[in-house]
Write a protein that holds these residues in place. Structure first.
Motif, PDB file in Angstrom:
ATOM      1  N   LEU A 161       0.810  -1.211   0.000  1.00  0.00           N
ATOM      2  CA  LEU A 161       0.000   0.000   0.000  1.00  0.00           C
ATOM      3  C   LEU A 161       0.844   1.262   0.000  1.00  0.00           C
ATOM      4  O   LEU A 161       0.548   2.226  -0.716  1.00  0.00           O
ATOM      5  N   THR A 162       1.923   1.272   0.796  1.00  0.00           N
ATOM      6  CA  THR A 162       2.715   2.492   0.972  1.00  0.00           C
ATOM      7  C   THR A 162       3.870   2.617  -0.010  1.00  0.00           C
ATOM      8  O   THR A 162       4.288   3.721  -0.337  1.00  0.00           O
ATOM      9  N   ARG A 169       6.219  -0.036   8.269  1.00  0.00           N
ATOM     10  CA  ARG A 169       6.486  -0.404   9.659  1.00  0.00           C
ATOM     11  C   ARG A 169       5.738   0.523  10.628  1.00  0.00           C
ATOM     12  O   ARG A 169       5.193   0.074  11.644  1.00  0.00           O
ATOM     13  N   GLN A 170       5.709   1.811  10.337  1.00  0.00           N
ATOM     14  CA  GLN A 170       4.993   2.749  11.193  1.00  0.00           C
ATOM     15  C   GLN A 170       3.506   2.408  11.250  1.00  0.00           C
ATOM     16  O   GLN A 170       2.881   2.453  12.319  1.00  0.00           O
ATOM     17  N   MET A 171       2.936   2.058  10.095  1.00  0.00           N
ATOM     18  CA  MET A 171       1.525   1.678  10.061  1.00  0.00           C
ATOM     19  C   MET A 171       1.294   0.357  10.788  1.00  0.00           C
ATOM     20  O   MET A 171       0.261   0.159  11.434  1.00  0.00           O
ATOM     21  N   LEU A 172       2.272  -0.545  10.717  1.00  0.00           N
ATOM     22  CA  LEU A 172       2.163  -1.818  11.419  1.00  0.00           C
ATOM     23  C   LEU A 172       2.145  -1.600  12.920  1.00  0.00           C
ATOM     24  O   LEU A 172       1.300  -2.158  13.636  1.00  0.00           O
ATOM     25  N   ASN A 282      -4.323   8.061  12.431  1.00  0.00           N
ATOM     26  CA  ASN A 282      -3.379   7.271  13.220  1.00  0.00           C
ATOM     27  C   ASN A 282      -2.234   6.834  12.318  1.00  0.00           C
ATOM     28  O   ASN A 282      -2.348   5.882  11.557  1.00  0.00           O
ATOM     29  N   GLY A 283      -1.110   7.539  12.403  1.00  0.00           N
ATOM     30  CA  GLY A 283       0.036   7.213  11.553  1.00  0.00           C
ATOM     31  C   GLY A 283      -0.015   7.955  10.234  1.00  0.00           C
ATOM     32  O   GLY A 283      -0.293   9.151  10.188  1.00  0.00           O
ATOM     33  N   SER A 284       0.203   7.223   9.158  1.00  0.00           N
ATOM     34  CA  SER A 284       0.257   7.825   7.828  1.00  0.00           C
ATOM     35  C   SER A 284      -1.003   7.504   7.030  1.00  0.00           C
ATOM     36  O   SER A 284      -1.667   6.495   7.284  1.00  0.00           O
ATOM     37  N   ALA A 285      -1.318   8.374   6.086  1.00  0.00           N
ATOM     38  CA  ALA A 285      -2.399   8.109   5.134  1.00  0.00           C
ATOM     39  C   ALA A 285      -1.787   7.853   3.763  1.00  0.00           C
ATOM     40  O   ALA A 285      -0.733   8.403   3.434  1.00  0.00           O
TER      41      ALA A 285
END
Length: 375
Positions: A161-162, A169-172, A282-285
């Motif tokens: 996705l990213t 990792r940040q989204m995880l 929450n985190g990145s979009a």
């Protein structure tokens, strides 16, 4: 052995940059020195980092006992202290000394910088600070690593996705901190809230009140796992109204960074959290094009990931200290159907293996029934 200054430096490295460890670093250095002497005397091998890992477990137990919840709830974790001693080839007598040292440290600790940091992060009203505290645990806590499912499936989904590993990792970590649920259905947020409530029985005054307040705030947090949204309206530089794929509306969603003006009608994949009455990204979009939007179905993707995680767990086994071979799936996902058995299992007492009840039965004098002597 480290000097206290070298220890302070190493101790800080194991904690979140926003946490001040100064208030109890001297206490943990004293525990470290005692533990170091025990290891030098009784261990067949030596590992400085392993000593620090047990100190972190001790700190966690003093602060909120989060590791202890999972230590009892999951057999794959087992007794952390005993496993630690086994890794250093320590005999039963030495293991008992280490266990007593840890127990005494928990009883003697004058304060907890870790609990203070956790509590202040919750009460700050700053979502970035709260998120930094919560994501620190799945990223750094070694006990939690043992109870997570096989994370490669989630990580690969975030990676596709990213487009890059760092954002994935940040989204995880954000997903694990807010959305992952243990076998009892509790998120990390839920478990910390319960432990804050539990700790109020052991403190007084302002700290007791603050712990209650923090537990209440954590109990009110609502999280949405990664899914797709359409921008309905831009309210300001960092605030948007979003429509979920299922048509539910999230108003005034706060982004951690400014958003360009021409976003109305655009699509994005994101995780959302409602904290203190406000909803945050929450985190990145990840912004999606029109072609990707109908393909990315959150419910389908998550069901597929969870199926793969469970299948992987079914193929993995471990052996308990009493020689019982157990599927990781049975440990990570199932709770005994019998209420009494489930109650004891949550305290680390498993009725299909030797346990404290068997030990007490063994201690009974011969010729007794249920502990009462026959006449």
């Amino acid at each position: 052995m480290y000097t206290i200054e070298k220890f302070r430096y190493q101790w800080k490295r194991f904690h979140h940059p926003s946490m001040n460890v100064d208030s109890d670093v001297a206490f943990f250095y004293e525990v470290y020195a005692k533990l170091h002497r025990l290891v030098e005397q009784d261990a067949a091998c030596f590992d400085e980092q392993l000593i620090l890992s047990l100190l972190l477990y001790t700190e966690n137990t003093i602060a909120v006992g989060l590791d202890g919840v999972y230590e009892y709830r999951y057999r794959c974790v087992g007794n952390v202290v005993f496993k630690w001693c086994d890794n250093l080839n320590m005999d039963a007598e030495a293991t008992s000394k280490v266990d007593n040292l840890v127990s005494q440290a928990v009883a003697d600790a004058p304060c907890s910088a870790l609990r203070q940091w956790m509590m202040e992060s919750v009460l700050s009203g700053d979502f970035m600070r709260l998120g930094g505290m919560l994501t620190w645990f799945p990223r750094e806590d070694q006990v939690m690593w043992r109870i997570f499912p096989d994370l490669r499936f989630r990580e690969m989904m975030f990676r596709r996705l990213t487009g890059d590993w760092q954002t994935a990792r940040q989204m995880l970590w954000a997903d694990l901190a807010f959305n992952w649920r243990d076998k009892r259905g509790d998120t990390l947020v839920d478990t910390i809230a319960k432990q804050f409530c539990y700790e109020t029985a052991f403190v007084e005054g302002q700290e007791k009140d603050l712990l209650k307040e923090a537990a209440g705030i954590l109990g009110s947090i609502r999280s949405e796992r990664l899914d797709t949204y359409t921008v309905m309206e831009r309210k300001g530089g960092q605030t948007l109204d979003l429509r979920h794929r299922n048509s539910s509306i999230f108003c005034n969603v706060i982004f951690p960074m400014p958003v360009t003006e021409n976003v109305q009608g655009r699509y994005l994949a994101a995780q959302l959290v409602t904290y203190n009455g406000k909803t945050y990204l929450n985190g990145s979009a990840v912004w999606l094009n029109k072609e990707a939007m109908p393909i990315w179905n959150g419910e389908t993707n998550w069901n597929d990931i969870q199926r793969k995680e469970q299948n992987a767990a079914r193929l993995t086994y471990f052996t308990t200290p009493f020689g019982r071979r157990i599927s990781l799936y049975d440990d990570l996902y199932t709770v005994p159907l019998d209420p009494e058995e489930a109650y004891y299992a949550d305290m680390g007492i498993y009725l299909d293996e030797p346990n404290i009840f068997d030990f007490l039965e063994w201690l009974k004098p011969s010729g007794t029934v249920s502990g009462a002597a026959r006449l």
